[in-house]
Scaffold this motif. Structure first.
Motif, PDB file in Angstrom:
ATOM      1  N   GLY A  12      34.459  21.561  95.949  1.00  0.00           N
ATOM      2  CA  GLY A  12      34.262  23.009  96.121  1.00  0.00           C
ATOM      3  C   GLY A  12      32.888  23.348  96.668  1.00  0.00           C
ATOM      4  N   VAL A  13      32.253  22.368  97.335  1.00  0.00           N
ATOM      5  CA  VAL A  13      30.880  22.597  97.822  1.00  0.00           C
ATOM      6  C   VAL A  13      30.825  23.430  99.101  1.00  0.00           C
ATOM      7  N   THR A  14      31.985  23.758  99.664  1.00  0.00           N
ATOM      8  CA  THR A  14      31.940  24.664 100.817  1.00  0.00           C
ATOM      9  C   THR A  14      31.932  26.116 100.341  1.00  0.00           C
ATOM     10  N   ARG A  16      30.684  29.497  97.922  1.00  0.00           N
ATOM     11  CA  ARG A  16      29.407  30.180  97.687  1.00  0.00           C
ATOM     12  C   ARG A  16      28.561  29.483  96.638  1.00  0.00           C
ATOM     13  N   MET A  17      29.147  29.257  95.463  1.00  0.00           N
ATOM     14  CA  MET A  17      28.372  28.676  94.364  1.00  0.00           C
ATOM     15  C   MET A  17      28.153  27.189  94.577  1.00  0.00           C
ATOM     16  N   GLY A  18      29.236  26.506  94.959  1.00  0.00           N
ATOM     17  CA  GLY A  18      29.150  25.055  95.131  1.00  0.00           C
ATOM     18  C   GLY A  18      28.081  24.675  96.136  1.00  0.00           C
ATOM     19  N   TYR A  19      28.018  25.419  97.237  1.00  0.00           N
ATOM     20  CA  TYR A  19      27.060  25.064  98.289  1.00  0.00           C
ATOM     21  C   TYR A  19      25.641  25.450  97.907  1.00  0.00           C
ATOM     22  N   ARG A  53      38.991  20.457 100.805  1.00  0.00           N
ATOM     23  CA  ARG A  53      40.288  20.441 101.491  1.00  0.00           C
ATOM     24  C   ARG A  53      40.135  20.432 103.003  1.00  0.00           C
ATOM     25  N   ARG A  54      39.019  20.997 103.471  1.00  0.00           N
ATOM     26  CA  ARG A  54      38.900  21.202 104.915  1.00  0.00           C
ATOM     27  C   ARG A  54      37.931  20.189 105.527  1.00  0.00           C
ATOM     28  N   GLU A  55      38.501  19.263 106.300  1.00  0.00           N
ATOM     29  CA  GLU A  55      37.730  18.157 106.855  1.00  0.00           C
ATOM     30  C   GLU A  55      36.551  18.638 107.702  1.00  0.00           C
ATOM     31  N   ASP A  88      33.000  20.392  89.482  1.00  0.00           N
ATOM     32  CA  ASP A  88      33.997  21.300  90.060  1.00  0.00           C
ATOM     33  C   ASP A  88      33.441  22.716  90.223  1.00  0.00           C
ATOM     34  N   ALA A  89      33.440  23.179  91.490  1.00  0.00           N
ATOM     35  CA  ALA A  89      33.088  24.585  91.785  1.00  0.00           C
ATOM     36  C   ALA A  89      34.155  25.179  92.688  1.00  0.00           C
ATOM     37  N   GLN A  90      35.383  24.698  92.517  1.00  0.00           N
ATOM     38  CA  GLN A  90      36.493  25.236  93.315  1.00  0.00           C
ATOM     39  C   GLN A  90      36.849  26.641  92.833  1.00  0.00           C
ATOM     40  N   VAL A  91      37.782  27.258  93.520  1.00  0.00           N
ATOM     41  CA  VAL A  91      38.341  28.501  92.990  1.00  0.00           C
ATOM     42  C   VAL A  91      38.867  28.186  91.590  1.00  0.00           C
ATOM     43  N   THR A  92      38.796  29.188  90.727  1.00  0.00           N
ATOM     44  CA  THR A  92      39.126  28.977  89.311  1.00  0.00           C
ATOM     45  C   THR A  92      40.538  28.409  89.133  1.00  0.00           C
ATOM     46  N   SER A  93      41.486  28.918  89.921  1.00  0.00           N
ATOM     47  CA  SER A  93      42.880  28.514  89.716  1.00  0.00           C
ATOM     48  C   SER A  93      43.119  27.026  89.999  1.00  0.00           C
ATOM     49  N   ALA A  94      42.229  26.385  90.734  1.00  0.00           N
ATOM     50  CA  ALA A  94      42.421  24.963  91.065  1.00  0.00           C
ATOM     51  C   ALA A  94      41.700  24.035  90.077  1.00  0.00           C
ATOM     52  N   ARG A  95      40.959  24.599  89.151  1.00  0.00           N
ATOM     53  CA  ARG A  95      40.026  23.802  88.332  1.00  0.00           C
ATOM     54  C   ARG A  95      40.689  22.919  87.292  1.00  0.00           C
ATOM     55  N   GLU A  96      41.601  23.529  86.512  1.00  0.00           N
ATOM     56  CA  GLU A  96      42.135  22.814  85.351  1.00  0.00           C
ATOM     57  C   GLU A  96      42.791  21.498  85.768  1.00  0.00           C
ATOM     58  N   GLU A 112      31.925  24.468  86.822  1.00  0.00           N
ATOM     59  CA  GLU A 112      31.690  25.901  86.825  1.00  0.00           C
ATOM     60  C   GLU A 112      32.591  26.546  85.769  1.00  0.00           C
ATOM     61  N   LYS A 113      32.319  27.770  85.465  1.00  0.00           N
ATOM     62  CA  LYS A 113      33.157  28.556  84.564  1.00  0.00           C
ATOM     63  C   LYS A 113      34.017  29.471  85.398  1.00  0.00           C
ATOM     64  N   PRO A 114      35.086  30.060  84.904  1.00  0.00           N
ATOM     65  CA  PRO A 114      35.762  29.677  83.671  1.00  0.00           C
ATOM     66  C   PRO A 114      36.427  28.309  83.823  1.00  0.00           C
ATOM     67  N   THR A 115      36.506  27.549  82.711  1.00  0.00           N
ATOM     68  CA  THR A 115      36.977  26.163  82.810  1.00  0.00           C
ATOM     69  C   THR A 115      38.473  26.091  83.093  1.00  0.00           C
ATOM     70  N   VAL A 138      29.481  22.579  80.929  1.00  0.00           N
ATOM     71  CA  VAL A 138      29.959  23.770  81.635  1.00  0.00           C
ATOM     72  C   VAL A 138      28.749  24.613  82.038  1.00  0.00           C
ATOM     73  N   VAL A 139      28.765  25.116  83.253  1.00  0.00           N
ATOM     74  CA  VAL A 139      27.657  25.917  83.772  1.00  0.00           C
ATOM     75  C   VAL A 139      27.480  27.188  82.930  1.00  0.00           C
ATOM     76  N   GLN A 140      26.287  27.363  82.400  1.00  0.00           N
ATOM     77  CA  GLN A 140      25.937  28.605  81.679  1.00  0.00           C
ATOM     78  C   GLN A 140      24.570  29.039  82.198  1.00  0.00           C
ATOM     79  N   GLY A 335      17.756  28.167  87.777  1.00  0.00           N
ATOM     80  CA  GLY A 335      18.495  28.006  86.528  1.00  0.00           C
ATOM     81  C   GLY A 335      19.612  26.978  86.629  1.00  0.00           C
ATOM     82  N   PHE A 336      20.290  26.935  87.755  1.00  0.00           N
ATOM     83  CA  PHE A 336      21.380  25.969  87.931  1.00  0.00           C
ATOM     84  C   PHE A 336      20.809  24.545  87.910  1.00  0.00           C
ATOM     85  N   LYS A 337      19.678  24.370  88.593  1.00  0.00           N
ATOM     86  CA  LYS A 337      19.050  23.037  88.649  1.00  0.00           C
ATOM     87  C   LYS A 337      18.566  22.628  87.254  1.00  0.00           C
TER      88      LYS A 337
HETATM   89  N1  NAD Z   1      27.965  30.566  87.469  1.00  0.00           N
HETATM   90  C1  NAD Z   1      28.019  31.645  88.210  1.00  0.00           C
HETATM   91  O1  NAD Z   1      27.138  32.499  88.178  1.00  0.00           O
HETATM   92  C2  NAD Z   1      29.178  31.857  89.131  1.00  0.00           C
HETATM   93  C3  NAD Z   1      29.108  32.856  90.120  1.00  0.00           C
HETATM   94  C4  NAD Z   1      30.169  33.023  90.988  1.00  0.00           C
HETATM   95  C5  NAD Z   1      31.280  32.212  90.869  1.00  0.00           C
HETATM   96  N2  NAD Z   1      31.334  31.268  89.892  1.00  0.00           N
HETATM   97  C6  NAD Z   1      32.524  30.392  89.752  1.00  0.00           C
HETATM   98  O2  NAD Z   1      32.461  29.415  90.777  1.00  0.00           O
HETATM   99  C7  NAD Z   1      33.773  29.146  91.279  1.00  0.00           C
HETATM  100  C8  NAD Z   1      33.776  29.312  92.802  1.00  0.00           C
HETATM  101  O3  NAD Z   1      33.445  30.634  93.130  1.00  0.00           O
HETATM  102  P1  NAD Z   1      32.865  31.020  94.559  1.00  0.00           P
HETATM  103  O4  NAD Z   1      32.429  32.420  94.453  1.00  0.00           O
HETATM  104  O5  NAD Z   1      31.920  29.966  94.998  1.00  0.00           O
HETATM  105  O6  NAD Z   1      34.204  30.962  95.425  1.00  0.00           O
HETATM  106  P2  NAD Z   1      34.394  30.602  96.987  1.00  0.00           P
HETATM  107  O7  NAD Z   1      35.681  31.219  97.368  1.00  0.00           O
HETATM  108  O8  NAD Z   1      33.170  30.924  97.758  1.00  0.00           O
HETATM  109  O9  NAD Z   1      34.539  29.002  96.986  1.00  0.00           O
HETATM  110  C9  NAD Z   1      35.685  28.380  96.484  1.00  0.00           C
HETATM  111  C10 NAD Z   1      35.701  26.900  96.814  1.00  0.00           C
HETATM  112  O10 NAD Z   1      36.933  26.359  96.328  1.00  0.00           O
HETATM  113  C11 NAD Z   1      37.624  25.703  97.407  1.00  0.00           C
HETATM  114  N3  NAD Z   1      39.068  25.822  97.175  1.00  0.00           N
HETATM  115  C12 NAD Z   1      39.824  24.890  96.572  1.00  0.00           C
HETATM  116  N4  NAD Z   1      41.096  25.288  96.487  1.00  0.00           N
HETATM  117  C13 NAD Z   1      41.164  26.507  97.037  1.00  0.00           C
HETATM  118  C14 NAD Z   1      42.224  27.431  97.263  1.00  0.00           C
HETATM  119  N5  NAD Z   1      43.464  27.159  96.864  1.00  0.00           N
HETATM  120  N6  NAD Z   1      41.921  28.607  97.868  1.00  0.00           N
HETATM  121  C15 NAD Z   1      40.682  28.894  98.247  1.00  0.00           C
HETATM  122  N7  NAD Z   1      39.627  28.043  98.048  1.00  0.00           N
HETATM  123  C16 NAD Z   1      39.880  26.859  97.471  1.00  0.00           C
HETATM  124  C17 NAD Z   1      37.091  26.371  98.663  1.00  0.00           C
HETATM  125  O11 NAD Z   1      37.260  25.536  99.766  1.00  0.00           O
HETATM  126  C18 NAD Z   1      35.618  26.572  98.297  1.00  0.00           C
HETATM  127  O12 NAD Z   1      34.898  25.378  98.476  1.00  0.00           O
HETATM  128  C19 NAD Z   1      34.716  30.100  90.540  1.00  0.00           C
HETATM  129  O13 NAD Z   1      35.381  29.421  89.518  1.00  0.00           O
HETATM  130  C20 NAD Z   1      33.805  31.155  89.960  1.00  0.00           C
HETATM  131  O14 NAD Z   1      34.280  31.654  88.706  1.00  0.00           O
HETATM  132  C21 NAD Z   1      30.299  31.086  89.051  1.00  0.00           C
END
Ligand code: NAD
Length: 387
Positions: A12-14, A16-19, A53-55, A88-96, A112-115, A138-140, A335-337
């Motif tokens: 999930g590094v592409t 917002r949060m992951g990157y 997912r995206r090469e 894992d920093a993917q979209v929440t629905s893909a995490r579990e 990342e949260k939510p787990t 878990v990220v807090q 804070g994340f670091k």
């Molecule tokens: N700790 C914090 O302060 C904080 C802040 C924002 C978001 N988050 C959490 O981080 C996670 C990611 O949030 P974000 O804002 O970076 O989201 P985002 O949409 O910017 O990134 C999502 C990532 O998941 C990947 N992905 C995997 N499966 C996917 C699918 N089926 N559809 C779309 N993308 C998919 C994307 O490629 C991308 O890398 C979420 O779980 C969110 O709750 C945490």
């Protein structure tokens, strides 16, 4: 000094949060500082293996940061014994699902949260990880923000006397996406894709309240979808099915009352995007992400309610800035670091670490109960979780 390479699968590094926060500001920042000194003659050298997912997006990212390892095949990465940690920093629905796979592969987990999207799934993850004997975190991140660290310092120093209440104000205007691009991903506004401000923010409020003021014992929330239609990343209109604002009241252990507004449909008239006001018998404080201001009992003004007269005092100027008092070039680090460092010390130097999957499950629980409270129109108890 021995250098130990630690390979971390980062999924999930592409995003917002992951990157930004996890790859660039945490893991790559650790490399820039020469690795993480464990204090026992070992330096950890984190080596990310980018997963997604995206090469083309992964390749571009790897090239931009001169990183050698990336893959679109999670199974293969998890089967690689040289990879120790799954992040894992993917979209929440893909995490579990991904976390379950990582546990089965015997990886330590940082996520990342939510787990998970529901409490049952979140608890099951904690049970599975414990049974597999892997370490988990878990990220807090909010706990490691300068503003909240200052607040914690005030609490520990007894500044407030008896704490009475906490008011949290979080939010900003998220553009609908029609005439100006939205600054958050569209899945955030679709319940069916794991979106919603309760699911996003209540996990944060849970650990902020729990760690600073007392565990949450009851929740009463009212949610709203103020903006029913938005436009997605491709400019297509869609129905916003998730809540974009939540008005919550929480009763805490010890009697503190907390009241938090969370909204993506509010315009900012504050100093920071989130602010917490704490009122106690001896003093009050307002903390944001970075700053914290206080007013002591002895310097509290005595306003008298009289709508016939104009205000003569500048109330905001009557507060005093809490100094950083922190070493280092920029005072507090990211804070994340800071939390990544603690997690890596936990895995490789057995340092204690309490922000684990059970703690993460408490966040999921509060979100679930918050949504239920709103749907049923009543205040709900928040039971203690056990595994
Ligand atoms: N700790 C914090 O302060 C904080 C802040 C924002 C978001 N988050 C959490 O981080 C996670 C990611 O949030 P974000 O804002 O970076 O989201 P985002 O949409 O910017 O990134 C999502 C990532 O998941 C990947 N992905 C995997 N499966 C996917 C699918 N089926 N559809 C779309 N993308 C998919 C994307 O490629 C991308 O890398 C979420 O779980 C969110 O709750 C945490």
């Amino acid at each position: 000094m021995t250098r130990k390479t630690v390979r971390i699968a980062m999924n999930g590094v592409t995003g917002r949060m992951g990157y930004r926060q996890h790859l660039v500001r945490s893991i790559l920042a650790l490399r820039e500082q020469g690795g993480l000194d464990l204090g026992d003659g070992t330096t950890l050298w984190p080596e990310p293996v980018l997963v997604g997912r995206r090469e083309h997006a992964l390749r571009a990212l790897a090239e931009r940061h001169d990183l050698e390892h990336w893959s679109t095949d999670l199974d293969t990465v998890l089967a690689d014994d040289s990879v120790d940690i799954y992040f894992d920093a993917q979209v929440t629905s893909a995490r579990e699902e991904a976390l379950r796979q990582a546990i089965a592969a015997g990886k330590h987990l940082y996520t990342e949260k939510p787990t998970a999207t529901g409490l049952d799934g979140a608890l099951e993850l904690a049970r599975l990880a414990n049974a597999a004997g892997v370490k988990h975190g878990v990220v807090q991140d909010k706990l490691f923000l300068p503003g909240l660290l200052k607040l914690k310092r005030l609490i520990d120093g007894g500044f407030f006397g008896r704490i009475l209440s906490v008011r949290g104000e979080f939010g900003y205007w998220v553009f609908e996406g029609d005439w100006q691009e939205a600054q958050r991903p569209s899945w955030n506004y679709r319940a069916q894709d794991g979106g919603g401000i309760v699911v996003d923010m209540f996990p944060h409020w849970e650990y902020v309240l729990h760690e600073l003021f007392g565990q949450v014992r009851t929740v009463q929330a009212l949610t709203a979808t103020h903006i029913p239609q938005r436009w997605d990343e491709r400019g297509k209109p869609y129905d916003a099915t998730a809540d974009d604002a939540a008005y919550g009241i929480f009763e805490l252990d010890g009697g503190v009352v907390a009241q938090f507004n969370s909204s993506w449909a509010v315009r900012v008239n504050r100093d920071e995007l989130v602010e917490f006001q704490v009122d106690g018998t001896e003093g009050s404080a307002v903390a944001g992400l970075r700053d914290c201001r206080v007013q002591h009992r002895a310097t509290t003004p005595k306003p008298v309610w009289n709508p016939d007269l104009p205000v003569t005092e500048s109330f905001r100027d009557q507060w005093q800035e809490v100094p950083d008092n922190q070493d280092g070039a920029d005072g507090f680090g990211n804070g994340f670091k800071a939390q990544w460092e603690l997690f890596l010390r936990h895995v490789y130097a057995d340092a204690p670490y309490r922000w684990d999957l059970l703690a993460g499950a408490r966040g999921v629980q509060l979100a679930e109960l918050g949504l239920r409270s709103s749907a049923e129109g009543r205040r709900l108890d928040v039971p203690e979780l056990t595994l």
